[in-house]
Every structure is written in C-alpha cells, then in structure tokens.
Design a protein around this motif. Sequence first.
Motif, PDB file in Angstrom:
ATOM      1  N   ARG A 174     -10.084  -6.301  10.440  1.00  0.00           N
ATOM      2  CA  ARG A 174      -9.636  -4.935  10.163  1.00  0.00           C
ATOM      3  C   ARG A 174     -10.393  -4.392   8.957  1.00  0.00           C
ATOM      4  O   ARG A 174     -10.771  -5.126   8.066  1.00  0.00           O
ATOM      5  CB  ARG A 174      -8.140  -4.911   9.850  1.00  0.00           C
ATOM      6  N   PHE A 175     -10.581  -3.064   8.966  1.00  0.00           N
ATOM      7  CA  PHE A 175     -11.154  -2.404   7.797  1.00  0.00           C
ATOM      8  C   PHE A 175     -10.044  -2.112   6.812  1.00  0.00           C
ATOM      9  O   PHE A 175      -8.991  -1.604   7.179  1.00  0.00           O
ATOM     10  CB  PHE A 175     -11.821  -1.076   8.181  1.00  0.00           C
ATOM     11  N   HIS A 176     -10.299  -2.411   5.551  1.00  0.00           N
ATOM     12  CA  HIS A 176      -9.383  -2.042   4.477  1.00  0.00           C
ATOM     13  C   HIS A 176     -10.103  -1.033   3.603  1.00  0.00           C
ATOM     14  O   HIS A 176     -11.217  -1.270   3.140  1.00  0.00           O
ATOM     15  CB  HIS A 176      -8.982  -3.267   3.653  1.00  0.00           C
ATOM     16  N   VAL A 177      -9.455   0.102   3.378  1.00  0.00           N
ATOM     17  CA  VAL A 177     -10.040   1.181   2.592  1.00  0.00           C
ATOM     18  C   VAL A 177      -9.129   1.423   1.399  1.00  0.00           C
ATOM     19  O   VAL A 177      -7.912   1.580   1.558  1.00  0.00           O
ATOM     20  CB  VAL A 177     -10.170   2.472   3.438  1.00  0.00           C
ATOM     21  N   SER A 178      -9.712   1.451   0.205  1.00  0.00           N
ATOM     22  CA  SER A 178      -8.902   1.657  -0.993  1.00  0.00           C
ATOM     23  C   SER A 178      -8.360   3.086  -1.019  1.00  0.00           C
ATOM     24  O   SER A 178      -8.857   3.989  -0.341  1.00  0.00           O
ATOM     25  CB  SER A 178      -9.728   1.385  -2.243  1.00  0.00           C
ATOM     26  N   GLU A 179      -7.341   3.274  -1.839  1.00  0.00           N
ATOM     27  CA  GLU A 179      -6.710   4.594  -1.936  1.00  0.00           C
ATOM     28  C   GLU A 179      -7.677   5.624  -2.506  1.00  0.00           C
ATOM     29  O   GLU A 179      -7.704   6.774  -2.060  1.00  0.00           O
ATOM     30  CB  GLU A 179      -5.468   4.490  -2.827  1.00  0.00           C
ATOM     31  N   TYR A 180      -8.502   5.233  -3.468  1.00  0.00           N
ATOM     32  CA  TYR A 180      -9.488   6.140  -4.069  1.00  0.00           C
ATOM     33  C   TYR A 180     -10.474   6.635  -3.018  1.00  0.00           C
ATOM     34  O   TYR A 180     -10.786   7.820  -2.948  1.00  0.00           O
ATOM     35  CB  TYR A 180     -10.228   5.419  -5.200  1.00  0.00           C
ATOM     36  N   VAL A 181     -10.958   5.714  -2.177  1.00  0.00           N
ATOM     37  CA  VAL A 181     -11.927   6.078  -1.135  1.00  0.00           C
ATOM     38  C   VAL A 181     -11.265   6.988  -0.108  1.00  0.00           C
ATOM     39  O   VAL A 181     -11.863   7.992   0.318  1.00  0.00           O
ATOM     40  CB  VAL A 181     -12.510   4.820  -0.484  1.00  0.00           C
ATOM     41  N   ARG A 182     -10.040   6.668   0.285  1.00  0.00           N
ATOM     42  CA  ARG A 182      -9.335   7.533   1.244  1.00  0.00           C
ATOM     43  C   ARG A 182      -9.147   8.926   0.706  1.00  0.00           C
ATOM     44  O   ARG A 182      -9.329   9.926   1.409  1.00  0.00           O
ATOM     45  CB  ARG A 182      -7.973   6.922   1.594  1.00  0.00           C
ATOM     46  N   ARG A 183      -8.784   9.024  -0.572  1.00  0.00           N
ATOM     47  CA  ARG A 183      -8.575  10.338  -1.187  1.00  0.00           C
ATOM     48  C   ARG A 183      -9.882  11.128  -1.230  1.00  0.00           C
ATOM     49  O   ARG A 183      -9.911  12.310  -0.884  1.00  0.00           O
ATOM     50  CB  ARG A 183      -8.021  10.118  -2.594  1.00  0.00           C
ATOM     51  N   HIS A 184     -10.988  10.468  -1.607  1.00  0.00           N
ATOM     52  CA  HIS A 184     -12.271  11.159  -1.680  1.00  0.00           C
ATOM     53  C   HIS A 184     -12.733  11.632  -0.305  1.00  0.00           C
ATOM     54  O   HIS A 184     -13.175  12.762  -0.133  1.00  0.00           O
ATOM     55  CB  HIS A 184     -13.320  10.245  -2.306  1.00  0.00           C
ATOM     56  N   LEU A 185     -12.624  10.757   0.693  1.00  0.00           N
ATOM     57  CA  LEU A 185     -13.053  11.141   2.039  1.00  0.00           C
ATOM     58  C   LEU A 185     -12.164  12.234   2.624  1.00  0.00           C
ATOM     59  O   LEU A 185     -12.644  13.081   3.372  1.00  0.00           O
ATOM     60  CB  LEU A 185     -13.089   9.908   2.952  1.00  0.00           C
ATOM     61  N   ALA A 186     -10.885  12.224   2.296  1.00  0.00           N
ATOM     62  CA  ALA A 186      -9.997  13.288   2.781  1.00  0.00           C
ATOM     63  C   ALA A 186     -10.382  14.626   2.169  1.00  0.00           C
ATOM     64  O   ALA A 186     -10.394  15.654   2.854  1.00  0.00           O
ATOM     65  CB  ALA A 186      -8.545  12.954   2.453  1.00  0.00           C
ATOM     66  N   VAL A 187     -10.702  14.634   0.884  1.00  0.00           N
ATOM     67  CA  VAL A 187     -11.122  15.883   0.237  1.00  0.00           C
ATOM     68  C   VAL A 187     -12.467  16.331   0.783  1.00  0.00           C
ATOM     69  O   VAL A 187     -12.694  17.515   1.025  1.00  0.00           O
ATOM     70  CB  VAL A 187     -11.168  15.714  -1.300  1.00  0.00           C
ATOM     71  N   LEU A 188     -13.370  15.368   0.990  1.00  0.00           N
ATOM     72  CA  LEU A 188     -14.702  15.703   1.518  1.00  0.00           C
ATOM     73  C   LEU A 188     -14.589  16.238   2.922  1.00  0.00           C
ATOM     74  O   LEU A 188     -15.229  17.175   3.323  1.00  0.00           O
ATOM     75  CB  LEU A 188     -15.612  14.489   1.473  1.00  0.00           C
TER      76      LEU A 188
END
Length: 188
Positions: A174-188
């Motif tokens: 499974r892919f694990h994505v940190s909260e910081y990365v999720r937040r940045h990609l959501a804003v992007l």
Amino acid sequence: AIALLAAREASQVYAGYRWYRALGALPLWNARFMALLTLRGVGGIAVGLFAFGNFYAVRRSVVSLVLPRRVGNFDFGEEVSSHALTGVAIVLAVIVAAALAMSLNDWTGLLQARLGRAFGETDPYFNADLGFFVYRLPFESALFTWVTASVLSVAALVVFLYLLTPGFRFERHRFHVSEYVRRHLAVL
C-alpha cells in the motif's frame, strides 16, 4: 547546454532581425520582438513563482537530507544544508519557468488582443462586441491552454519530487502518504 540554448536563441533573434530589415519590415520585427518578450517574460515570471512556491513546499517537507560520502576507507554521512536545498528549488523553478515560457509563441494573438478594434456590433446572447470573439477570445483560449499545461507540468514534477522523499512510501503493498503531502497535493 544552457550556453548552447542561449546562443541558439540569440542567433535566431539576430537572423530574424536581419531578415526583417532586408525586407524593409523593421517595425514589424520590433512589434514581434516586444510582444514575444512581454509574453515570455510575464509568463516566465508567473510560472516561475508558482513553481518555486510548490518546490519550496516540497523542500520544507524534507527535514534533513544525508548523502553518503567517502574519504579514503572511511564512510560517513554528510547532511545537505537547508540553504543548498532552497537553492536547488530555485534553480529547478528557473529551469521549469524558462522551458515553459519558451513555448509561448502566439505573438500575433497578443497584438490582436491589445490592438483589436471594436466592430460596433454586439452579440445578442453574450452582449459582447464581435471584436471580442475575433481578437481577444482566441488569445485567452491559447493562454488558458498554456496555463493548464504549466500547472499540470508543475504538479507532475511535485509528485515526482515527493516520491523521492519519505512523504510517499510503499509499505505492505500500500502507498502511505504523509499528512503534509496530502495537504499540499490537495491545495495544488
């Protein structure tokens, strides 16, 4: 490579100048040159700032970067400074901005949008002058396409850079994505 690309661009500008001058169309060359300079300059600055903001956000997600070094028979890890990482983000943003700005070539569309005259007849559905549809709308459509391609290119680079960091990792199928990365990609 940068020197070769710059020399190629300079030779194309000089050859174009000489050709337009030989034909007696120097005012047209001046208008073309200034329109391309404006279009590429403004576009390059805009996409450069956008790219740097995103690359800097990726850089901030990297707490420390330790590269293996070897001196003689002694192996040790050397931490890369935060200033060097910020410098890499700046250089990468400049390269991306230059590459994407050079793809802006619609100088006639810019001149038509700036200098186009009103037809004096309005469209009954949109209540806009017909000159808008002839002069401004094609340029705005081309600009919209370029902006969309630029945002998608920067987004793809951001995802690639995050794949190099611990923010994306593959564990237990499974892919694990940190909260910081999720937040940045959501804003992007």
